[in-house]
Write a protein that holds these residues in place. Sequence first.
Motif, PDB file in Angstrom:
ATOM      1  N   SER A 131      34.734  52.898  51.942  1.00 25.38           N
ATOM      2  CA  SER A 131      34.808  52.730  50.476  1.00 25.38           C
ATOM      3  C   SER A 131      35.319  53.296  49.339  1.00 25.38           C
ATOM      4  N   TYR A 132      35.348  52.768  48.046  1.00 29.49           N
ATOM      5  CA  TYR A 132      35.369  53.611  46.941  1.00 29.49           C
ATOM      6  C   TYR A 132      34.871  53.045  46.005  1.00 29.49           C
ATOM      7  N   LYS A 133      34.558  53.805  44.880  1.00 25.18           N
ATOM      8  CA  LYS A 133      33.714  53.557  43.912  1.00 25.18           C
ATOM      9  C   LYS A 133      34.645  52.548  43.039  1.00 25.18           C
ATOM     10  N   ILE A 134      33.885  51.635  42.313  1.00 28.06           N
ATOM     11  CA  ILE A 134      34.969  50.634  41.579  1.00 28.06           C
ATOM     12  C   ILE A 134      34.687  51.019  40.183  1.00 28.06           C
ATOM     13  N   ASN A 135      35.708  51.174  39.418  1.00 24.98           N
ATOM     14  CA  ASN A 135      35.738  51.600  37.986  1.00 24.98           C
ATOM     15  C   ASN A 135      35.800  50.119  37.231  1.00 24.98           C
ATOM     16  N   LEU A 136      34.716  49.943  36.416  1.00 21.36           N
ATOM     17  CA  LEU A 136      34.553  48.661  35.778  1.00 21.36           C
ATOM     18  C   LEU A 136      35.525  48.682  34.576  1.00 21.36           C
ATOM     19  N   SER A 137      35.809  49.924  34.095  1.00 22.28           N
ATOM     20  CA  SER A 137      36.922  49.688  32.924  1.00 22.28           C
ATOM     21  C   SER A 137      38.131  49.430  33.309  1.00 22.28           C
ATOM     22  N   GLU A 138      38.422  49.176  34.521  1.00 25.50           N
ATOM     23  CA  GLU A 138      39.864  49.119  35.069  1.00 25.50           C
ATOM     24  C   GLU A 138      39.833  47.308  35.372  1.00 25.50           C
ATOM     25  N   LEU A 139      38.654  46.685  35.492  1.00 22.98           N
ATOM     26  CA  LEU A 139      38.553  45.279  35.865  1.00 22.98           C
ATOM     27  C   LEU A 139      38.557  44.555  34.341  1.00 22.98           C
ATOM     28  N   LYS A 140      39.799  43.690  34.720  1.00 24.36           N
ATOM     29  CA  LYS A 140      40.011  42.938  33.359  1.00 24.36           C
ATOM     30  C   LYS A 140      39.066  41.657  33.482  1.00 24.36           C
TER      31      LYS A 140
END
Length: 224
Positions: A131-140
């Motif tokens: 798994s990988y950590k989701i970067n909220l700042s990249e989610l439009k």
Amino acid sequence: MTKKQTFVIITIFLLFISCEKKQTALEFEKSVANEIFPALLDSLFHDTRLAPSPPPPPNSEWSDSTAVKWDESKMIAEYEKRKAELEKDTTKLVIAIVDSTYQINERAKKELIEFYRDFAIELDTANIDQSYKINLSELKHDDKFKLKYRSEFPATSKVWKGDYDFRLSGITGFSRIQFDRTKNYGVMISGFGCGRLCGFSGLVFIRKLNGKWIIDKIKVTAIS
């Protein structure tokens, strides 16, 4: 332009190309997940402030001795009124995002092949177990939403009873993406929780169409 100058320019150009960073498989997958997220959230989101749409009237062929009086016009009018009010509401709706991606499972892989069987696809063999950590700042996302990490809330069902200064409207997340060999088709696992006994999860089938990633279908596999 002399031959020496031409040679220097060509050399610089070739060095630039060779130094240009190539996108890794994980970077590509993240870019697809980020691109598809707005449509994914829009498809999954359920505003609990809005009651379900009015049910259809009873079957006219029912032979019940008690006459059934049914006038859905008032219910529909109230439903549409409330829907219009919420559409104008500028209150930010907080969505909690599970911090890291889920693992994909064998069922999803088989379903991917079956769903796109007309295209005779083959699975990409890249390892997607980690798994990988989701970067909220990249989610439009739509401006009406505000994203927070799931880890910022209680880990149990108490998450729905928290005394927040905002409205927690749901919890969602997504898995790693299983692609086909051409990386034009894929499947991911996602879902949406809107309460202690309110939510669903399923398989999200995606494909690349005219250069853009779209959702073909969300197949619900579990519901509460």
